[in-house]
Motif scaffolding. Structure first.
Motif, short mmCIF file in Angstrom:
data_model
loop_
_atom_site.label_atom_id
_atom_site.label_comp_id
_atom_site.label_asym_id
_atom_site.label_seq_id
_atom_site.Cartn_x
_atom_site.Cartn_y
_atom_site.Cartn_z
N ALA A 47 0.83 -1.21 0.00
CA ALA A 47 0.00 0.00 0.00
C ALA A 47 0.86 1.26 0.00
O ALA A 47 0.58 2.22 -0.73
N VAL A 48 1.94 1.25 0.78
CA VAL A 48 2.81 2.43 0.86
C VAL A 48 3.53 2.65 -0.47
O VAL A 48 3.61 3.77 -0.98
N SER A 49 4.06 1.57 -1.05
CA SER A 49 4.83 1.70 -2.29
C SER A 49 3.98 2.18 -3.45
O SER A 49 4.45 2.90 -4.33
N THR A 50 2.70 1.78 -3.46
CA THR A 50 1.83 2.20 -4.56
C THR A 50 1.24 3.60 -4.33
O THR A 50 0.79 4.24 -5.28
N THR A 51 1.27 4.08 -3.09
CA THR A 51 0.71 5.39 -2.78
C THR A 51 1.75 6.49 -2.87
O THR A 51 1.43 7.62 -3.26
N LEU A 52 2.99 6.19 -2.50
CA LEU A 52 4.04 7.20 -2.57
C LEU A 52 4.29 7.63 -4.01
O LEU A 52 4.06 6.87 -4.95
N THR A 103 9.51 18.45 2.59
CA THR A 103 8.36 17.99 1.81
C THR A 103 8.36 16.47 1.69
O THR A 103 7.31 15.82 1.80
N ALA A 104 9.54 15.90 1.48
CA ALA A 104 9.63 14.45 1.36
C ALA A 104 9.25 13.76 2.68
O ALA A 104 8.54 12.75 2.68
N THR A 105 9.70 14.35 3.80
CA THR A 105 9.36 13.78 5.10
C THR A 105 7.86 13.85 5.35
O THR A 105 7.24 12.87 5.81
N ASP A 106 7.25 15.01 5.06
CA ASP A 106 5.80 15.16 5.26
C ASP A 106 5.03 14.21 4.36
O ASP A 106 4.02 13.63 4.77
N THR A 107 5.50 14.03 3.13
CA THR A 107 4.81 13.14 2.19
C THR A 107 4.86 11.70 2.68
O THR A 107 3.86 10.97 2.66
N GLN A 108 6.04 11.28 3.15
CA GLN A 108 6.17 9.91 3.65
C GLN A 108 5.31 9.70 4.89
O GLN A 108 4.64 8.66 5.03
N SER A 109 5.30 10.68 5.82
CA SER A 109 4.52 10.54 7.06
C SER A 109 3.02 10.47 6.76
O SER A 109 2.30 9.62 7.31
N SER A 110 2.54 11.36 5.90
CA SER A 110 1.11 11.36 5.57
C SER A 110 0.71 10.09 4.84
O SER A 110 -0.40 9.56 5.04
N THR A 111 1.62 9.56 4.00
CA THR A 111 1.32 8.32 3.28
C THR A 111 1.22 7.14 4.24
O THR A 111 0.29 6.32 4.16
N GLN A 166 9.88 7.16 -7.66
CA GLN A 166 11.21 7.48 -7.14
C GLN A 166 11.76 8.75 -7.77
O GLN A 166 12.42 9.55 -7.10
N ASN A 167 11.51 8.93 -9.08
CA ASN A 167 12.01 10.12 -9.76
C ASN A 167 11.39 11.39 -9.17
O ASN A 167 12.08 12.39 -8.93
N VAL A 168 10.07 11.36 -8.92
CA VAL A 168 9.38 12.52 -8.34
C VAL A 168 9.81 12.73 -6.90
O VAL A 168 10.07 13.86 -6.45
N PHE A 169 9.93 11.64 -6.15
CA PHE A 169 10.28 11.73 -4.74
C PHE A 169 11.68 12.32 -4.54
O PHE A 169 11.93 13.07 -3.60
N SER A 170 12.60 11.99 -5.44
CA SER A 170 13.98 12.47 -5.31
C SER A 170 14.10 13.96 -5.57
O SER A 170 15.10 14.58 -5.17
#
Length: 224
Positions: free
Chosen positions: A141-146, A159-167, A149-153
């Motif tokens: 579920a996490v891997s398909t929602t995040l 922003t990356a931390t908030d995105t991971q926490s909310s996901t 990798q190109n966008v996350f990098s």
């Protein structure tokens, strides 16, 4: 704040002997719950304050923590027949005024009532049943929602931390939602140390294993 409720007792006692008046008044006042609400007992008692009957009456009402308002004469002949007793409130500005239509006077006073706070809602605790959580399902579920990798990098650290926490929170809520239950208001037992808590947890796990397997070895572990 909620308005304060008041108990009122209005009395008229005909002139004459007390008879069963005090016993009946005792029963009546005893019927009110001792819940801290103001209580006012007033009326025409037809009891002269210089008579032994007044002492009996005042003693009875004092036993209920009822305080008498001090007034001047309330009757045209100079007697104090109209009495006011109060409990759990403050009184002020007492005034006695003659009336043209009655031989009794008008008694007025101000009452200050205690404020009643709203009841505190019961405490509630929230928890997740992590034991029922499937790690593989959560990972999928996490891997398909995040984001990819190109966008996350390309995201900055915050922003990356908030995105991971909310996901993670969203996936947990979907797979293993929070449940609520009344919070425990009993203080922890001082004798229940961390070591005893660990032993108790181990014993309960062993008991659950034995209930599933019925293996004698598991039973020995459950028995401690």
């Amino acid at each position: 704040m909620q308005p304060t409720k008041i108990h009122f007792v209005v009395i008229y006692r005909p002139p004459g002997q007390l008879a069963n008046f005090l016993e009946e008044l005792d029963v009546l006042l005893s019927s009110f719950p001792e819940d801290g609400k103001p209580l006012v007992v007033l009326g025409d008692f037809n009891i002269h304050q210089d008579k032994p009957q007044a002492t009996e009456l005042n003693d009875l009402l004092a036993s209920f923590d009822l305080e008498s308002l001090s007034t001047t004469a309330t009757h045209r002949l100079g007697n104090q027949l109209d009495l006011v007793f109060t409990q759990n409130c403050t009184n002020s500005n007492i005034l006695v005024t003659p009336l043209h239509v009655s031989d009794h006077y008008f008694v007025q006073f101000n009452m200050t009532l205690p404020s009643t706070l709203k009841q505190t809602p019961p405490l509630v605790s929230f928890c997740r049943n992590i034991r029922s959580l499937s790690p593989s399902r959560l990972s999928t579920a996490v891997s398909t929602t995040l984001p990819t990798q190109n966008v996350f990098s390309t995201l900055d650290v915050n922003t990356a931390t908030d995105t991971q926490s909310s996901t993670l929170t969203t996936c947990l809520d979907n797979i293993c939602p929070l449940s609520s239950r009344p919070a425990c208001t009993t203080p922890p037992s001082p004798w229940l140390s961390d070591i005893l808590c660990e032993h108790r947890t181990d014993l309960r796990e062993a008991e659950r294993r034995w209930l599933k397997s019925k293996d004698p070895e598991d039973l020995e572990q459950a028995a401690g």
